[in-house]
Design an enzyme around this catalytic site. Structure first.
Site, PDB file in Angstrom:
ATOM      1  N   CYS A   2       0.856  -1.184   0.000  1.00 56.89           N
ATOM      2  CA  CYS A   2       0.000   0.000   0.000  1.00 56.89           C
ATOM      3  C   CYS A   2       0.896   1.239   0.000  1.00 56.89           C
ATOM      4  O   CYS A   2       2.101   1.141   0.201  1.00 56.89           O
ATOM      5  CB  CYS A   2      -0.854   0.023   1.262  1.00 56.89           C
ATOM      6  SG  CYS A   2      -1.810  -1.483   1.481  1.00 56.89           S
ATOM      7  N   ARG A  27       1.432   1.516  -5.952  1.00 52.29           N
ATOM      8  CA  ARG A  27       1.638   0.565  -4.859  1.00 52.29           C
ATOM      9  C   ARG A  27       0.363  -0.177  -4.480  1.00 52.29           C
ATOM     10  O   ARG A  27       0.406  -1.137  -3.713  1.00 52.29           O
ATOM     11  CB  ARG A  27       2.168   1.300  -3.631  1.00 52.29           C
ATOM     12  CG  ARG A  27       3.443   2.047  -3.871  1.00 52.29           C
ATOM     13  CD  ARG A  27       3.878   2.785  -2.636  1.00 52.29           C
ATOM     14  NE  ARG A  27       4.200   1.876  -1.551  1.00 52.29           N
ATOM     15  CZ  ARG A  27       5.384   1.313  -1.390  1.00 52.29           C
ATOM     16  NH1 ARG A  27       6.350   1.564  -2.219  1.00 52.29           N
ATOM     17  NH2 ARG A  27       5.599   0.496  -0.374  1.00 52.29           N
ATOM     18  N   TRP A  75      -3.809  -1.863  -1.311  1.00 49.00           N
ATOM     19  CA  TRP A  75      -3.836  -3.137  -2.030  1.00 49.00           C
ATOM     20  C   TRP A  75      -4.245  -4.161  -0.978  1.00 49.00           C
ATOM     21  O   TRP A  75      -3.497  -4.474  -0.054  1.00 49.00           O
ATOM     22  CB  TRP A  75      -2.450  -3.446  -2.597  1.00 49.00           C
ATOM     23  CG  TRP A  75      -2.401  -4.654  -3.463  1.00 49.00           C
ATOM     24  CD1 TRP A  75      -2.819  -4.741  -4.759  1.00 49.00           C
ATOM     25  CD2 TRP A  75      -1.893  -5.947  -3.133  1.00 49.00           C
ATOM     26  NE1 TRP A  75      -2.604  -6.014  -5.234  1.00 49.00           N
ATOM     27  CE2 TRP A  75      -2.036  -6.768  -4.271  1.00 49.00           C
ATOM     28  CE3 TRP A  75      -1.330  -6.504  -1.979  1.00 49.00           C
ATOM     29  CZ2 TRP A  75      -1.641  -8.110  -4.288  1.00 49.00           C
ATOM     30  CZ3 TRP A  75      -0.937  -7.832  -1.992  1.00 49.00           C
ATOM     31  CH2 TRP A  75      -1.091  -8.612  -3.146  1.00 49.00           C
ATOM     32  N   ASN A 101       0.981  -0.023   5.845  1.00 48.78           N
ATOM     33  CA  ASN A 101       1.438  -0.859   4.727  1.00 48.78           C
ATOM     34  C   ASN A 101       2.141  -2.051   5.349  1.00 48.78           C
ATOM     35  O   ASN A 101       3.080  -1.874   6.126  1.00 48.78           O
ATOM     36  CB  ASN A 101       2.416  -0.061   3.851  1.00 48.78           C
ATOM     37  CG  ASN A 101       3.086  -0.930   2.803  1.00 48.78           C
ATOM     38  OD1 ASN A 101       2.478  -1.889   2.316  1.00 48.78           O
ATOM     39  ND2 ASN A 101       4.309  -0.612   2.456  1.00 48.78           N
ATOM     40  N   GLY A 102       1.689  -3.262   5.024  1.00 48.31           N
ATOM     41  CA  GLY A 102       2.309  -4.462   5.587  1.00 48.31           C
ATOM     42  C   GLY A 102       1.244  -5.433   6.078  1.00 48.31           C
ATOM     43  O   GLY A 102       0.068  -5.309   5.714  1.00 48.31           O
ATOM     44  N   GLU A 481      10.401 -14.200 -19.320  1.00 52.21           N
ATOM     45  CA  GLU A 481      10.100 -12.806 -18.997  1.00 52.21           C
ATOM     46  C   GLU A 481       9.040 -12.243 -19.951  1.00 52.21           C
ATOM     47  O   GLU A 481       8.133 -11.528 -19.535  1.00 52.21           O
ATOM     48  CB  GLU A 481      11.396 -11.975 -19.031  1.00 52.21           C
ATOM     49  CG  GLU A 481      11.241 -10.481 -18.879  1.00 52.21           C
ATOM     50  CD  GLU A 481      10.557 -10.048 -17.592  1.00 52.21           C
ATOM     51  OE1 GLU A 481      10.310 -10.877 -16.707  1.00 52.21           O
ATOM     52  OE2 GLU A 481      10.219  -8.856 -17.509  1.00 52.21           O
ATOM     53  N   LYS A 485       5.439 -10.725 -18.851  1.00 51.44           N
ATOM     54  CA  LYS A 485       5.070  -9.350 -19.217  1.00 51.44           C
ATOM     55  C   LYS A 485       3.698  -9.346 -19.878  1.00 51.44           C
ATOM     56  O   LYS A 485       2.831  -8.560 -19.551  1.00 51.44           O
ATOM     57  CB  LYS A 485       6.130  -8.803 -20.178  1.00 51.44           C
ATOM     58  CG  LYS A 485       6.538  -7.403 -20.053  1.00 51.44           C
ATOM     59  CD  LYS A 485       7.459  -7.051 -18.929  1.00 51.44           C
ATOM     60  CE  LYS A 485       7.080  -7.565 -17.579  1.00 51.44           C
ATOM     61  NZ  LYS A 485       8.061  -7.426 -16.561  1.00 51.44           N
ATOM     62  N   GLU A 488       0.788 -10.351 -17.382  1.00 51.35           N
ATOM     63  CA  GLU A 488       0.446  -9.450 -16.279  1.00 51.35           C
ATOM     64  C   GLU A 488      -0.274  -8.180 -16.740  1.00 51.35           C
ATOM     65  O   GLU A 488      -1.104  -7.658 -16.010  1.00 51.35           O
ATOM     66  CB  GLU A 488       1.647  -9.136 -15.385  1.00 51.35           C
ATOM     67  CG  GLU A 488       2.685  -8.213 -15.928  1.00 51.35           C
ATOM     68  CD  GLU A 488       3.828  -7.950 -14.933  1.00 51.35           C
ATOM     69  OE1 GLU A 488       3.573  -7.827 -13.735  1.00 51.35           O
ATOM     70  OE2 GLU A 488       4.982  -7.843 -15.391  1.00 51.35           O
ATOM     71  N   HIS A 504       7.065 -32.979 -25.131  1.00 55.74           N
ATOM     72  CA  HIS A 504       6.805 -33.734 -23.907  1.00 55.74           C
ATOM     73  C   HIS A 504       5.477 -33.321 -23.272  1.00 55.74           C
ATOM     74  O   HIS A 504       5.218 -33.632 -22.110  1.00 55.74           O
ATOM     75  CB  HIS A 504       7.961 -33.553 -22.919  1.00 55.74           C
ATOM     76  CG  HIS A 504       9.261 -34.065 -23.462  1.00 55.74           C
ATOM     77  ND1 HIS A 504       9.538 -35.412 -23.582  1.00 55.74           N
ATOM     78  CD2 HIS A 504      10.328 -33.421 -23.984  1.00 55.74           C
ATOM     79  CE1 HIS A 504      10.742 -35.565 -24.117  1.00 55.74           C
ATOM     80  NE2 HIS A 504      11.238 -34.366 -24.387  1.00 55.74           N
ATOM     81  N   LYS A 604       3.087  -2.838  -7.308  1.00 60.53           N
ATOM     82  CA  LYS A 604       4.466  -2.698  -7.790  1.00 60.53           C
ATOM     83  C   LYS A 604       5.444  -3.552  -7.004  1.00 60.53           C
ATOM     84  O   LYS A 604       6.310  -4.194  -7.571  1.00 60.53           O
ATOM     85  CB  LYS A 604       4.878  -1.223  -7.737  1.00 60.53           C
ATOM     86  CG  LYS A 604       6.305  -0.962  -8.241  1.00 60.53           C
ATOM     87  CD  LYS A 604       6.457  -1.294  -9.703  1.00 60.53           C
ATOM     88  CE  LYS A 604       7.875  -1.184 -10.189  1.00 60.53           C
ATOM     89  NZ  LYS A 604       8.064  -1.911 -11.452  1.00 60.53           N
TER      90      LYS A 604
END
Ligand code: M6R
Length: 609
Positions: A2, A27, A75, A101-102, A481, A485, A488, A504, A604
């Site tokens: 957050c 955030r 968040w 935040n946490g 990667e 990208k 997301e 396979h 983020k």
């Protein structure tokens, strides 16, 4: 995670808090709120939804007068996004308002304790426990109440606190979540990150674990966990506010993609002098390098993908065993480390909870920890034995791009430095690698020059249901990667596979028209990749191939679309091949109308486990 911001001064707090939250919205963005002392008591306004909703309710802040306040962009972790679960959380008697935040890990136990004593809770959040505990332990001394609370809570927190009894103060404390104090003239600030306060001040102090800040408009005082006064030396932020603004681009992500050549230049050039790699910030003698028996790279997400590339570079240059691990696995898997193990921690934010825990685990087991971090002074940076900063500047878009590129550059620097100290690589070969590394910024510019080809390709496939990325060796690393990208920010289902693994299992997923992006830049396995391309085409796939310019003609014979990058040392290829793939993800997401800089469900940096 957050975003937290706080203000005390002579100007109106709410407009500043909203402006600061806007800079922190990366955030977390599922709800937002502010609390302001309005002359009679604490006044809280909060709302589910984007910051713009709150901004509308507060008429840009004008509707909430007062010169002391705290704000939050959320968040959600405990309790769904809703008005009542939004922060600030307020104590039962209205004495304290808190932004957090946490995660308070023992919040249930603490909540039950308070419930048994008649305290009434209204939200599902862990944060409300902090607000209620503050009031419960408050006996006229806020500093002491904060200490009582931090003595009892477990987990991670950055807290901004205001108290109805002390309308001329803002309080802050943190553990394992970032928090800075900004020092102004006649005004002071708190924030989760620098951009929130950069319009007001460049002088900041970083709070360390369990340190408490008490801000008044003309003073900032600091205390340790025992509530004893401590001195903190302010530092001056060097980067410019424009670095944290869009600068004419529609999205931060595109701005940051385009900033890669410059970020690479800043990261690489100071570390090459007279044809030699110089890592001023690291103490790693030739003797110490010789003693390293094993290297671990530990990180999450995009930073982890840098580790996958690193394995190829390190094994090629150093012939030392290397393991690359996702931090959330490493921390719980009883890894075998000792004092001859080098653990390289990679993190853009320097605050990722799992990565930080992995770092601590590695140190506990006696390993030496070198971290590659973008955010100066972050927790991971400050707890590592050595730090190499990526000079990417602030990365705001949730999807990491320039951090990836600069992390790769630092990995090459470290691998080459160690090779140089070992002295096993022939001098001409070393010189060629170093020369290529110096060319990287210009070659990245060249890869960026042809955006239109990728844009056109994206316009044909932005409605795809599934997209697969295939590659071998470093091309597989880049594919991981690229796939991350794309998924997301565009929400298209996507996977990355090694070319050799297709038959396979994954090949059964292909249908007529399925899009496959084949990264074929690694020359030694180009022919093998062409066989894989034939296999997927035979099952109806449409293939975009990416290779180096010298192989363009061969690629044309096998694939439907092509994109070429300049040729460079093998293990550096992902630095160039990732650029069209980042652009592809960007354009697809843009054509689908996605919220590129703030994709759903993401934040983020992940400062909670
Ligand atoms: O700040 P960090 O590098 O430690 O973050 C690690 C991941 O959370 C991050 O790379 C994430 O995967 C990005 N959203 C990827 O674009």
């Amino acid at each position: 995670m957050c975003g937290i911001v706080g203000y005390i001064g002579e100007e109106q707090a709410a407009p500043f808090l909203l402006g600061g939250l806007q800079k922190l919205e990366y955030r977390g963005y599922d709800s937002a709120g502010v609390a302001v002392y309005n002359g009679t008591g604490l006044h809280v306004v909060k709302s589910k939804g984007r910051l713009s909703v709150l901004d509308g309710i507060l008429q840009g802040g004008r509707a909430l007068p007062g010169v002391v306040g705290i704000g939050h962009t959320r968040w959600a972790t405990h309790g769904a996004p809703s008005d009542v679960n939004s922060h600030p959380q307020v104590s039962d008697g209205g004495m304290f308002a808190v932004v957090h935040n946490g995660i308070i890990e023992n919040y249930l136990q603490l909540k039950n304790h308070l419930l048994r004593r008649g305290v009434e809770f209204v939200s599902d959040t862990d944060t409300e426990v902090v607000a209620q505990m503050l009031e419960y332990y408050y006996k006229g001394d806020v500093l002491e109440a904060i200490g009582q609370v931090t003595d009892r809570v477990e987990g991670s927190y950055a807290l901004g606190i205001i108290c109805a009894d002390c309308p001329e103060k803002v309080f802050a404390v943190r553990k394992d979540s970032p928090l800075i104090v900004g020092l102004g003239h006649g005004e002071n600030f708190i924030a989760s990150d620098i951009p929130a306060i950069l319009s007001k001040t460049r002088d900041i102090c970083r709070l360390r674990d369990r340190e408490i800040a008490v801000l008044e408009k003309d003073t900032a005082r600091f205390f340790n966990a025992d509530r004893e006064p401590i001195e903190k030396e302010p530092e001056r932020v060097q980067w410019d506010i424009s670095a944290a603004e869009k600068g004419g681009f529609e999205h931060f992500m595109m701005k940051e993609i385009c900033e890669q050549p410059e970020a690479l230049r800043k990261t690489i050039s100071p570390r090459i002098r007279d044809g030699r790699i110089v890592l001023d910030d690291v103490e790693l003698t030739a003797e110490q390098v010789r003693r390293i028996s094993k290297v671990f790279i530990v990180a999450c997400g995009t930073s982890y993908h840098v580790g996958v590339v690193a394995k190829y570079a390190f094994e090629k240059l150093l012939r030392v065993p290397m393991e690359v691990d996702v931090a959330s696995e490493f921390r719980y898997r009883d890894p075998i480390l000792d004092e001859d193990t080098l653990v390289i921690i990679i993190s853009q934010s320097g605050e990722t909870a799992d990565t930080l825990a992995a770092l601590r685990e590695a140190k506990k087991r006696g390993a030496r920890v070198l971290s590659i971090v973008n955010v100066v002074g972050s927790t991971i940076a400050s707890e590592s034995d050595d730090v190499l900063y990526t000079w990417a500047g602030p990365e705001i878009a949730v999807a990491s791009t320039k951090a990836y590129s600069t992390q790769l550059a630092v990995i090459y620097l470290v691998a080459l430095y160690m090779a140089q100290e070992l002295g096993h690589t022939p001098p001409a070969e070393m010189a060629a690698y170093i020369e290529d590394l110096q060319r990287l910024p210009d070659l990245a510019s060249a890869s960026l020059a042809d955006k239109e080809t990728i844009q056109y390709f994206a316009s044909k496939y932005f409605n795809a249901k599934d997209i697969y990325f295939i590659g071998r060796n470093v091309d597989y690393a880049a594919s991981l990667e690229a796939s991350l990208k794309l998924k997301e920010i565009s929400y298209i289902h996507s996977e990355a596979y090694t070319g050799g693994e297709l038959k396979h299992g994954p090949i059964s997923l292909l249908e007529d028209g399925t899009l496959v992006v084949a990264a074929c830049t690694y020359g030694r396995l180009f022919d093998k990749m062409m066989s894989n391309v034939r296999e997927v085409k035979a099952r109806g796939a449409v293939v975009l191939g990416i290779t180096t310019r010298d192989r363009e003609e061969s690629l044309k014979q096998e694939t439907d679309y092509q994109f070429c990058i300049p040729k460079i040392t093998d293990f550096m290829l992902p630095s160039l091949s990732i650029i069209p793939l980042q652009l592809f993800a960007y354009y697809v997401a843009s054509m689908k109308g996605c919220d590129i800089d703030k994709p759903r469900n993401l934040a983020k940096s992940v400062t909670v486990e």
